[in-house]
Design a protein around this motif. Sequence first.
Motif, PDB file in Angstrom:
ATOM      1  N   VAL A  62       0.840  -1.212   0.000  1.00 12.59           N
ATOM      2  CA  VAL A  62       0.000   0.000   0.000  1.00 12.59           C
ATOM      3  C   VAL A  62       0.868   1.252   0.000  1.00 12.59           C
ATOM      4  O   VAL A  62       0.564   2.241  -0.682  1.00 12.59           O
ATOM      5  CB  VAL A  62      -0.950  -0.005   1.216  1.00 12.59           C
ATOM      6  CG1 VAL A  62      -1.590   1.366   1.406  1.00 12.59           C
ATOM      7  CG2 VAL A  62      -2.031  -1.058   1.039  1.00 12.59           C
ATOM      8  N   THR A  63       1.950   1.230   0.752  1.00 12.41           N
ATOM      9  CA  THR A  63       2.859   2.372   0.791  1.00 12.41           C
ATOM     10  C   THR A  63       3.428   2.664  -0.587  1.00 12.41           C
ATOM     11  O   THR A  63       3.498   3.820  -1.027  1.00 12.41           O
ATOM     12  CB  THR A  63       4.003   2.107   1.787  1.00 12.41           C
ATOM     13  OG1 THR A  63       3.452   1.931   3.093  1.00 12.41           O
ATOM     14  CG2 THR A  63       4.998   3.259   1.807  1.00 12.41           C
ATOM     15  N   ILE A  64       3.850   1.605  -1.284  1.00 10.00           N
ATOM     16  CA  ILE A  64       4.395   1.785  -2.632  1.00 10.00           C
ATOM     17  C   ILE A  64       3.318   2.275  -3.595  1.00 10.00           C
ATOM     18  O   ILE A  64       3.515   3.239  -4.345  1.00 10.00           O
ATOM     19  CB  ILE A  64       5.021   0.476  -3.133  1.00 10.00           C
ATOM     20  CG1 ILE A  64       6.250   0.114  -2.290  1.00 10.00           C
ATOM     21  CG2 ILE A  64       5.405   0.587  -4.613  1.00 10.00           C
ATOM     22  CD1 ILE A  64       6.761  -1.296  -2.508  1.00 10.00           C
ATOM     23  N   ASP A  65       2.147   1.622  -3.557  1.00  8.72           N
ATOM     24  CA  ASP A  65       1.087   1.915  -4.527  1.00  8.72           C
ATOM     25  C   ASP A  65       0.420   3.267  -4.297  1.00  8.72           C
ATOM     26  O   ASP A  65       0.128   3.996  -5.257  1.00  8.72           O
ATOM     27  CB  ASP A  65       0.018   0.823  -4.472  1.00  8.72           C
ATOM     28  CG  ASP A  65       0.528  -0.527  -4.935  1.00  8.72           C
ATOM     29  OD1 ASP A  65       1.617  -0.576  -5.526  1.00  8.72           O
ATOM     30  OD2 ASP A  65      -0.161  -1.539  -4.679  1.00  8.72           O
ATOM     31  N   LYS A  66       0.160   3.609  -3.051  1.00 11.02           N
ATOM     32  CA  LYS A  66      -0.647   4.791  -2.734  1.00 11.02           C
ATOM     33  C   LYS A  66       0.162   6.030  -2.379  1.00 11.02           C
ATOM     34  O   LYS A  66      -0.332   7.156  -2.537  1.00 11.02           O
ATOM     35  CB  LYS A  66      -1.605   4.470  -1.578  1.00 11.02           C
ATOM     36  CG  LYS A  66      -2.535   3.295  -1.828  1.00 11.02           C
ATOM     37  CD  LYS A  66      -3.485   3.562  -2.997  1.00 11.02           C
ATOM     38  CE  LYS A  66      -4.467   2.408  -3.170  1.00 11.02           C
ATOM     39  NZ  LYS A  66      -5.359   2.628  -4.346  1.00 11.02           N
ATOM     40  N   ILE A  67       1.385   5.840  -1.899  1.00 15.23           N
ATOM     41  CA  ILE A  67       2.158   6.991  -1.433  1.00 15.23           C
ATOM     42  C   ILE A  67       3.355   7.277  -2.342  1.00 15.23           C
ATOM     43  O   ILE A  67       3.538   8.408  -2.797  1.00 15.23           O
ATOM     44  CB  ILE A  67       2.638   6.766   0.016  1.00 15.23           C
ATOM     45  CG1 ILE A  67       1.432   6.581   0.938  1.00 15.23           C
ATOM     46  CG2 ILE A  67       3.497   7.941   0.490  1.00 15.23           C
ATOM     47  CD1 ILE A  67       1.788   6.134   2.339  1.00 15.23           C
ATOM     48  N   LEU A  68       4.168   6.252  -2.621  1.00 14.56           N
ATOM     49  CA  LEU A  68       5.401   6.478  -3.370  1.00 14.56           C
ATOM     50  C   LEU A  68       5.164   6.593  -4.875  1.00 14.56           C
ATOM     51  O   LEU A  68       5.782   7.439  -5.541  1.00 14.56           O
ATOM     52  CB  LEU A  68       6.402   5.359  -3.072  1.00 14.56           C
ATOM     53  CG  LEU A  68       6.776   5.173  -1.601  1.00 14.56           C
ATOM     54  CD1 LEU A  68       7.800   4.057  -1.449  1.00 14.56           C
ATOM     55  CD2 LEU A  68       7.299   6.469  -0.988  1.00 14.56           C
ATOM     56  N   LYS A  69       4.299   5.765  -5.410  1.00 17.97           N
ATOM     57  CA  LYS A  69       4.036   5.793  -6.858  1.00 17.97           C
ATOM     58  C   LYS A  69       3.622   7.178  -7.359  1.00 17.97           C
ATOM     59  O   LYS A  69       4.209   7.678  -8.335  1.00 17.97           O
ATOM     60  CB  LYS A  69       2.982   4.747  -7.214  1.00 17.97           C
ATOM     61  CG  LYS A  69       2.565   4.742  -8.684  1.00 17.97           C
ATOM     62  CD  LYS A  69       1.533   3.638  -8.953  1.00 17.97           C
ATOM     63  CE  LYS A  69       1.060   3.677 -10.401  1.00 17.97           C
ATOM     64  NZ  LYS A  69       0.106   2.565 -10.682  1.00 17.97           N
ATOM     65  N   PRO A  70       2.636   7.852  -6.735  1.00 19.64           N
ATOM     66  CA  PRO A  70       2.249   9.184  -7.225  1.00 19.64           C
ATOM     67  C   PRO A  70       3.389  10.205  -7.166  1.00 19.64           C
ATOM     68  O   PRO A  70       3.402  11.167  -7.940  1.00 19.64           O
ATOM     69  CB  PRO A  70       1.111   9.584  -6.272  1.00 19.64           C
ATOM     70  CG  PRO A  70       0.574   8.298  -5.756  1.00 19.64           C
ATOM     71  CD  PRO A  70       1.762   7.399  -5.638  1.00 19.64           C
ATOM     72  N   LEU A  71       4.340   9.984  -6.260  1.00 24.25           N
ATOM     73  CA  LEU A  71       5.451  10.925  -6.111  1.00 24.25           C
ATOM     74  C   LEU A  71       6.449  10.840  -7.259  1.00 24.25           C
ATOM     75  O   LEU A  71       7.124  11.826  -7.577  1.00 24.25           O
ATOM     76  CB  LEU A  71       6.185  10.666  -4.799  1.00 24.25           C
ATOM     77  CG  LEU A  71       5.432  10.960  -3.506  1.00 24.25           C
ATOM     78  CD1 LEU A  71       6.223  10.451  -2.307  1.00 24.25           C
ATOM     79  CD2 LEU A  71       5.178  12.463  -3.366  1.00 24.25           C
ATOM     80  N   ILE A  72       6.566   9.661  -7.886  1.00 21.80           N
ATOM     81  CA  ILE A  72       7.619   9.488  -8.885  1.00 21.80           C
ATOM     82  C   ILE A  72       7.107   9.317 -10.312  1.00 21.80           C
ATOM     83  O   ILE A  72       7.903   9.374 -11.249  1.00 21.80           O
ATOM     84  CB  ILE A  72       8.537   8.308  -8.513  1.00 21.80           C
ATOM     85  CG1 ILE A  72       7.804   6.977  -8.577  1.00 21.80           C
ATOM     86  CG2 ILE A  72       9.150   8.509  -7.126  1.00 21.80           C
ATOM     87  CD1 ILE A  72       8.719   5.762  -8.385  1.00 21.80           C
TER      88      ILE A  72
END
Length: 373
Positions: A62-72
């Motif tokens: 969830v951290t990768i999909d919802k938080i980090l993905k939109p950032l990069i």
Amino acid sequence: MIKDVRSYKLCYEGINDERDALAVKALAEHPMEIVVTEIETEDGYIGYGESLAYGCSDAVKVTIDKILKPLILKEDEELIEYLWDKMYKATLRFGRRGIAIAGISGVDTALWDIMGKKTRKPIYKLLGGFKRKVRAYITGGYYSEKKDLERLRDEIAYYVKMGFKGVKVKIGGKTMREDLERLKVVKEVVGDDVNVAVDANNVYTFEEALKMGKELEKMGIWFFEEPIQTDYLDLSAKLAKALEVPIAGYETAYTRWEFYEIMRKEAVDIVQTDVMWTGGISEMMKIGNMAKVMGYPLIPHYSAGGISLIANLHVASALGTEWIEMHLRRNDLRDKIFKESIEIEDGHLVVPERPGLGYTLRDEVFEEYKCKS
């Protein structure tokens, strides 16, 4: 530009019959569990990274999909340092350790894999590395109801026969007397030509660790890993000062800032860290170079999947470390995840010359080892 970021929870159940001391004390063990990050660029390059996921794969994904993905997304994949800082600062209030850093670790490693593929160079060369082989020690001696002293003897003899010059045995899950008896057997098997280390996985109190450490000194143990809880740095420093056997750790620490405190307080004699949970290749290089400046040897830790093992190997080459950790427990997420076989030569891991990480994931992996829940 980064076109997409995908993450996958992968599990392998077959490793469940062996436990370290922390799992024994907690009366529970998780399956071998990792989260793999897959990053795709607009020009068709794909890179892979691995994140720590011991019982927390849902939260890491969830951290990768919802938080980090939109950032990069839509960012330049070559700006690895910029993207690391962007992710770290965006998660500052709830991150800095644990799940957020585990997620960043997978993303960062995948970006380095892409960079290597784009430049047609192995990651270790991009990092300035030079070692083509790194000597491995094998972590074994896990606790199991099936493993009596004779089976322990056979296990360690197998590692020696394979040419490994270092082994590490789990302690802390039985009484001190029982563990010392196990170590006596191990020392009898390996003789004087193989280093023997121990790993308590953070379960001892200071007093227990001090008492055990005195016994380990008598046996000529190579190093005493994670004797107490990682949070007790002052006590670990006190332990390191009181004992002749070197204190090693703490792979359960995160990022350069925590490792700076570990080294500044002289809480260890040997630094251990791992790309899958310290912040990826970028952060492990910073920790390794800081260790050099402060005069500490570094031995990369390993415990999970094949991606993190190979990523650690590239960093070990770049830093010129003498040793790297490996284990040979049954683990399809190491042995069957790649199309190529991991190369072991006379007790050394061979650093791949192929671009990026140098290994290709099999197409069936994400479905074959998909976690059941």
